[in-house]
Write a protein that holds these residues in place. Structure first.
Motif, PDB file in Angstrom:
ATOM      1  N   ASN A  28      43.497  44.338  30.500  1.00  0.00           N
ATOM      2  CA  ASN A  28      43.174  42.915  30.667  1.00  0.00           C
ATOM      3  C   ASN A  28      43.220  42.544  32.141  1.00  0.00           C
ATOM      4  OD1 ASN A  28      45.710  42.611  28.229  1.00  0.00           O
ATOM      5  ND2 ASN A  28      43.533  42.645  27.721  1.00  0.00           N
ATOM      6  N   CYS A  29      42.159  41.911  32.645  1.00  0.00           N
ATOM      7  CA  CYS A  29      42.232  41.389  34.007  1.00  0.00           C
ATOM      8  C   CYS A  29      43.239  40.243  33.999  1.00  0.00           C
ATOM      9  CB  CYS A  29      40.871  40.932  34.497  1.00  0.00           C
ATOM     10  SG  CYS A  29      39.892  42.352  35.001  1.00  0.00           S
ATOM     11  N   GLY A  30      44.230  40.364  34.841  1.00  0.00           N
ATOM     12  CA  GLY A  30      45.346  39.420  34.825  1.00  0.00           C
ATOM     13  C   GLY A  30      45.256  38.371  35.914  1.00  0.00           C
ATOM     14  N   PRO A  31      46.379  37.727  36.214  1.00  0.00           N
ATOM     15  CA  PRO A  31      46.356  36.593  37.141  1.00  0.00           C
ATOM     16  C   PRO A  31      46.294  37.010  38.615  1.00  0.00           C
ATOM     17  CG  PRO A  31      48.606  37.047  36.460  1.00  0.00           C
ATOM     18  CD  PRO A  31      47.733  37.988  35.681  1.00  0.00           C
ATOM     19  N   THR A  32      45.684  36.149  39.421  1.00  0.00           N
ATOM     20  CA  THR A  32      45.809  36.241  40.874  1.00  0.00           C
ATOM     21  C   THR A  32      46.947  35.291  41.230  1.00  0.00           C
ATOM     22  OG1 THR A  32      43.463  36.667  41.097  1.00  0.00           O
ATOM     23  CG2 THR A  32      44.603  35.927  43.068  1.00  0.00           C
ATOM     24  N   VAL A  33      48.023  35.860  41.781  1.00  0.00           N
ATOM     25  CA  VAL A  33      49.283  35.117  41.819  1.00  0.00           C
ATOM     26  C   VAL A  33      49.471  34.327  43.124  1.00  0.00           C
ATOM     27  CG1 VAL A  33      50.573  36.392  40.097  1.00  0.00           C
ATOM     28  CG2 VAL A  33      50.363  37.365  42.364  1.00  0.00           C
ATOM     29  N   TYR A  34      48.705  33.230  43.242  1.00  0.00           N
ATOM     30  CA  TYR A  34      48.839  32.393  44.433  1.00  0.00           C
ATOM     31  C   TYR A  34      49.027  30.927  44.074  1.00  0.00           C
ATOM     32  CZ  TYR A  34      44.067  30.864  43.690  1.00  0.00           C
ATOM     33  OH  TYR A  34      42.938  30.318  43.130  1.00  0.00           O
ATOM     34  N   GLY A  40      43.033  27.095  31.764  1.00  0.00           N
ATOM     35  CA  GLY A  40      41.837  27.947  31.692  1.00  0.00           C
ATOM     36  C   GLY A  40      42.203  29.416  31.855  1.00  0.00           C
ATOM     37  N   ASN A  41      43.093  29.724  32.809  1.00  0.00           N
ATOM     38  CA  ASN A  41      43.576  31.103  32.965  1.00  0.00           C
ATOM     39  C   ASN A  41      44.179  31.582  31.647  1.00  0.00           C
ATOM     40  OD1 ASN A  41      44.997  30.030  36.075  1.00  0.00           O
ATOM     41  ND2 ASN A  41      43.076  31.155  35.853  1.00  0.00           N
ATOM     42  N   PHE A  42      45.008  30.712  31.067  1.00  0.00           N
ATOM     43  CA  PHE A  42      45.734  31.143  29.876  1.00  0.00           C
ATOM     44  C   PHE A  42      44.846  31.228  28.643  1.00  0.00           C
ATOM     45  CE2 PHE A  42      49.839  31.389  31.883  1.00  0.00           C
ATOM     46  CZ  PHE A  42      50.419  32.392  31.132  1.00  0.00           C
ATOM     47  N   ARG A  43      43.715  30.537  28.647  1.00  0.00           N
ATOM     48  CA  ARG A  43      42.820  30.711  27.504  1.00  0.00           C
ATOM     49  C   ARG A  43      42.407  32.180  27.426  1.00  0.00           C
ATOM     50  NH1 ARG A  43      37.024  29.018  25.261  1.00  0.00           N
ATOM     51  NH2 ARG A  43      37.746  28.998  23.114  1.00  0.00           N
ATOM     52  N   MET A  66      48.024  44.857  31.845  1.00  0.00           N
ATOM     53  CA  MET A  66      47.467  43.671  32.522  1.00  0.00           C
ATOM     54  C   MET A  66      47.853  43.716  33.997  1.00  0.00           C
ATOM     55  SD  MET A  66      47.975  39.589  31.810  1.00  0.00           S
ATOM     56  CE  MET A  66      46.862  39.429  30.418  1.00  0.00           C
ATOM     57  N   ASN A  67      46.841  43.646  34.851  1.00  0.00           N
ATOM     58  CA  ASN A  67      47.133  43.772  36.288  1.00  0.00           C
ATOM     59  C   ASN A  67      47.564  42.447  36.906  1.00  0.00           C
ATOM     60  OD1 ASN A  67      44.356  42.844  35.980  1.00  0.00           O
ATOM     61  ND2 ASN A  67      44.328  42.880  38.211  1.00  0.00           N
ATOM     62  N   ILE A  68      48.286  42.557  37.990  1.00  0.00           N
ATOM     63  CA  ILE A  68      48.686  41.398  38.794  1.00  0.00           C
ATOM     64  C   ILE A  68      47.956  41.539  40.133  1.00  0.00           C
ATOM     65  CG2 ILE A  68      50.612  40.237  39.966  1.00  0.00           C
ATOM     66  CD1 ILE A  68      51.034  40.111  36.982  1.00  0.00           C
ATOM     67  N   THR A  69      47.037  40.614  40.419  1.00  0.00           N
ATOM     68  CA  THR A  69      46.306  40.664  41.685  1.00  0.00           C
ATOM     69  C   THR A  69      47.110  39.942  42.756  1.00  0.00           C
ATOM     70  OG1 THR A  69      44.194  40.722  40.539  1.00  0.00           O
ATOM     71  CG2 THR A  69      44.146  40.044  42.845  1.00  0.00           C
ATOM     72  N   THR A 234      38.457  56.869  30.275  1.00  0.00           N
ATOM     73  CA  THR A 234      37.693  56.263  29.182  1.00  0.00           C
ATOM     74  C   THR A 234      38.695  55.619  28.237  1.00  0.00           C
ATOM     75  OG1 THR A 234      36.147  58.103  29.355  1.00  0.00           O
ATOM     76  CG2 THR A 234      35.915  56.696  27.429  1.00  0.00           C
ATOM     77  N   PHE A 235      38.542  54.332  27.994  1.00  0.00           N
ATOM     78  CA  PHE A 235      39.480  53.648  27.096  1.00  0.00           C
ATOM     79  C   PHE A 235      38.727  52.643  26.240  1.00  0.00           C
ATOM     80  CE2 PHE A 235      39.621  51.698  31.287  1.00  0.00           C
ATOM     81  CZ  PHE A 235      39.470  50.346  31.027  1.00  0.00           C
ATOM     82  N   ASP A 236      39.455  51.968  25.310  1.00  0.00           N
ATOM     83  CA  ASP A 236      38.772  51.248  24.245  1.00  0.00           C
ATOM     84  C   ASP A 236      38.263  49.854  24.606  1.00  0.00           C
ATOM     85  OD1 ASP A 236      39.192  53.243  22.081  1.00  0.00           O
ATOM     86  OD2 ASP A 236      41.291  52.861  22.576  1.00  0.00           O
ATOM     87  N   ILE A 237      39.144  49.018  25.185  1.00  0.00           N
ATOM     88  CA  ILE A 237      38.769  47.604  25.356  1.00  0.00           C
ATOM     89  C   ILE A 237      39.127  47.124  26.759  1.00  0.00           C
ATOM     90  CG2 ILE A 237      39.073  45.239  24.491  1.00  0.00           C
ATOM     91  CD1 ILE A 237      40.142  46.417  21.872  1.00  0.00           C
ATOM     92  N   HIS A 238      38.238  46.346  27.330  1.00  0.00           N
ATOM     93  CA  HIS A 238      38.500  45.690  28.621  1.00  0.00           C
ATOM     94  C   HIS A 238      38.209  44.208  28.412  1.00  0.00           C
ATOM     95  CE1 HIS A 238      38.613  44.764  32.820  1.00  0.00           C
ATOM     96  NE2 HIS A 238      38.444  45.992  33.259  1.00  0.00           N
ATOM     97  N   THR A 239      39.134  43.349  28.841  1.00  0.00           N
ATOM     98  CA  THR A 239      38.917  41.912  28.642  1.00  0.00           C
ATOM     99  C   THR A 239      38.970  41.146  29.966  1.00  0.00           C
ATOM    100  OG1 THR A 239      41.219  41.148  28.467  1.00  0.00           O
ATOM    101  CG2 THR A 239      40.231  42.083  26.482  1.00  0.00           C
ATOM    102  N   GLY A 240      38.511  39.913  29.913  1.00  0.00           N
ATOM    103  CA  GLY A 240      38.579  39.004  31.048  1.00  0.00           C
ATOM    104  C   GLY A 240      37.912  37.688  30.678  1.00  0.00           C
ATOM    105  N   GLY A 241      37.864  36.784  31.630  1.00  0.00           N
ATOM    106  CA  GLY A 241      37.133  35.543  31.428  1.00  0.00           C
ATOM    107  C   GLY A 241      35.658  35.799  31.698  1.00  0.00           C
ATOM    108  N   GLU A 242      34.787  34.916  31.207  1.00  0.00           N
ATOM    109  CA  GLU A 242      33.349  35.165  31.377  1.00  0.00           C
ATOM    110  C   GLU A 242      32.943  35.195  32.852  1.00  0.00           C
ATOM    111  OE1 GLU A 242      30.610  32.228  29.920  1.00  0.00           O
ATOM    112  OE2 GLU A 242      32.011  30.587  30.260  1.00  0.00           O
ATOM    113  N   ASP A 243      33.705  34.514  33.709  1.00  0.00           N
ATOM    114  CA  ASP A 243      33.373  34.537  35.139  1.00  0.00           C
ATOM    115  C   ASP A 243      33.687  35.897  35.777  1.00  0.00           C
ATOM    116  OD1 ASP A 243      36.033  34.008  34.635  1.00  0.00           O
ATOM    117  OD2 ASP A 243      36.347  32.889  36.491  1.00  0.00           O
ATOM    118  N   ASN A 244      34.375  36.773  35.034  1.00  0.00           N
ATOM    119  CA  ASN A 244      34.631  38.129  35.535  1.00  0.00           C
ATOM    120  C   ASN A 244      33.443  39.073  35.333  1.00  0.00           C
ATOM    121  OD1 ASN A 244      38.096  38.064  34.471  1.00  0.00           O
ATOM    122  ND2 ASN A 244      37.264  37.704  36.514  1.00  0.00           N
ATOM    123  N   ILE A 245      32.509  38.696  34.429  1.00  0.00           N
ATOM    124  CA  ILE A 245      31.419  39.627  34.082  1.00  0.00           C
ATOM    125  C   ILE A 245      30.698  40.073  35.356  1.00  0.00           C
ATOM    126  CG2 ILE A 245      29.227  39.896  32.847  1.00  0.00           C
ATOM    127  CD1 ILE A 245      30.298  37.878  30.768  1.00  0.00           C
TER     128      ILE A 245
END
Ligand SMILES: [Zn+2]
Length: 478
Positions: A28-34, A40-43, A66-69, A234-245
């Motif tokens: 999961n693409c996670g938060p940018t911590v600033y 919206g992030n949490f959705r 889930m990464n922490i940017t 190679t892994f099964d699922i990658h998620t994020g918000g639509e603005d990450n596409i």
């Protein structure tokens, strides 16, 4: 139960078929911590949590990363080669603090908010700044593969024209980008669409040595390097918000597939945007809510969670305070039935004809809705209908326990029915607790001076102690 998900890559609903039988690996693409995470992030994070819970409930051994940017995410990030300032560094300058201090502070707040919203813990939360060597290694591999090049004194770029699949996720192929492009031409790059893997910048507050000079990584490379480290190529699922596409996920694919580590993610799941009062959230419009804002307004974490998950993740969601109030009321109906069932379950059993079948049907209906691309609104429809019916039937004993079993099955996904929260208001600090206990002991020992001293200390800290016939009670001095 077979989970079907909308795969952005295939542009179709697909059955989840894990690469390793019985296991699901998810990034999961996670938060940018600033800054404080907003609703919206949490959705998007809650969508990842629902997916995780659905995999867990279906018996998979789920690995969730889930990464922490905490470096490299620049302010103008809607183009592949982002420009502007590093979000962390900008904040650090505004607040006069060290960027690492900012990052750790907001990372902590992210975790607190996630706990408040009853988000299941991911297995790892890798930070970008802890994986610089892995990123450098991947960039070197891309250079070896002819997919990246360094520009003296500037950095390293990904050679988009050499990667045929570019655009496979977003449709932003080089051809499509060329027409209608607003990307500034930069003479130092081979193509305007090439994006930075490493930026040389000796003034950057967060900088590391690299074979190309001191600097920091581009934003996209962290997710390629860290997903490879924790989940394999190679892994099964990658998620994020639509603005990450685009650009983020498109660039991740180019880097990961291009470095030859594997096929990368099989299924791509993206949450739609959240609007507030029908508009894009913005601080200047006054329709900007962080999780902390809502907690401060007195909403419980489970109410906020319920409201943010209640509509389907692929539908745009319009958040309003009125809507949150309505959702909180709807949830309260479920929670008060749960409380009644807990009471009724201690009564002598009485058989209700058809109840077993009714609950079995409801359970299947709930599961089918979740299997159908996490159709939470459908699942909640089944749940509310069953709650109304159970409220009318007032099941006792075994029947009440059967009903509670159904609620608890639903709550494995929802995480809002059985969770309990005590607010700060209901709780004493550890120090205050020790004074209360010390005072009780002193009273037992008839050490009245010490007892009075501790009572005064509590009073100074805002706690009023009263001794009544049923023992001691405390209240907050207002
Ligand atoms: Zn990412």
């Amino acid at each position: 139960m077979t989970l079907k998900l909308w795969n952005t890559m295939a542009n179709a609903l697909v059955e989840l078929e894990p690469i390793h039988a019985g296991e699901v690996r998810m990034y999961n693409c996670g938060p940018t911590v600033y800054s404080d995470p907003h609703i919206g992030n949490f959705r998007s994070f809650l969508m990842a949590d629902l997916l995780r819970r659905a995999c867990d409930q279906r018996g998979y051994k789920t690995t969730q990363i889930m990464n922490i940017t905490d470096v490299g995410h620049l302010t103008t990030d809607d183009v592949a080669d982002a420009t502007g300032e590093d979000k962390l560094e900008k904040k650090a300058r505004e607040e006069g603090l060290d960027p690492f201090e900012i990052a750790r502070n907001y990372e902590q707040i992210f975790h607190e908010n996630a706990d408040q919203l009853h988000v299941r813990k991911a297995h790892e939360y890798p930070r970008a700044t802890d994986h610089i060597p892995e990123m450098i290694e991947m960039i070197e591999q891309l250079i070896d593969n002819g997919l990246a090049y360094s520009v003296e004194g500037v950095g390293v770029y990904f050679r988009v024209n050499a990667f045929d699949q570019y655009g496979c996720l977003s449709g932003n192929t080089v051809e499509n980008l060329d027409s209608g492009s607003r990307v500034a031409v930069d003479d130092r790059k081979e193509s305007a669409h090439d994006f930075a893997l490493w930026k040389i910048d000796e003034k950057h507050l967060m900088q590391w040595d690299s074979p190309w000079g001191k600097g920091f990584p581009g934003w996209h490379i962290e997710c390629s390097a860290m997903s490879y480290k924790f989940l394999g190529g190679t892994f099964d699922i990658h998620t994020g918000g639509e603005d990450n596409i685009f650009p983020h996920h498109e660039c991740e694919i180019a880097q990961s597939v291009g470095s030859g580590t594997g096929e990368f993610a099989k299924v791509w799941v993206h949450a739609r945007h959240l609007l507030v009062d029908g508009e894009k959230m913005s601080k200047s419009k006054g329709n900007f809510y962080t999780i902390n804002d809502l907690i401060e307004k007195g909403y419980r974490g489970y109410e906020i969670r319920y409201s943010l998950i209640a509509s389907h993740y692929r539908q745009p969601m319009n958040f309003t305070i009125g809507g949150l109030d309505g959702d909180a009321k709807a949830l309260q109906r479920i929670r008060s039935l749960r409380e009644k069932l807990e009471k009724w379950s201690t009564d002598p059993s009485e058989v209700i004809e058809g109840l077993e079948v009714e609950i079995e049907t409801a359970r299947n209906g709930f599961n089918d809705a979740i299997d159908d691309d996490l159709n939470i609104s459908g699942a909640l429809g089944v749940l509310h209908e069953t709650v109304r019916s159970l409220g009318r039937q007032e099941p006792k004993g075994d029947s009440a326990r059967l009903a509670l079993g159904f609620l608890s099955h639903c709550d494995e996904i929802l995480g809002v029915i059985f969770v309990e929260e005590t607010s700060e208001e209901d709780r004493l600090s550890e120090e205050q607790q020790s004074w209360v206990l010390g005072r009780e002991q002193a009273r037992n020992d008839k050490d009245w001076a010490l007892a009075d001293e501790l009572r005064d200390k509590l009073q100074e800290s805002g706690i009023l102690i009263e001794d009544g016939p049923e023992g001691m009670t405390w209240s907050r001095i207002r």
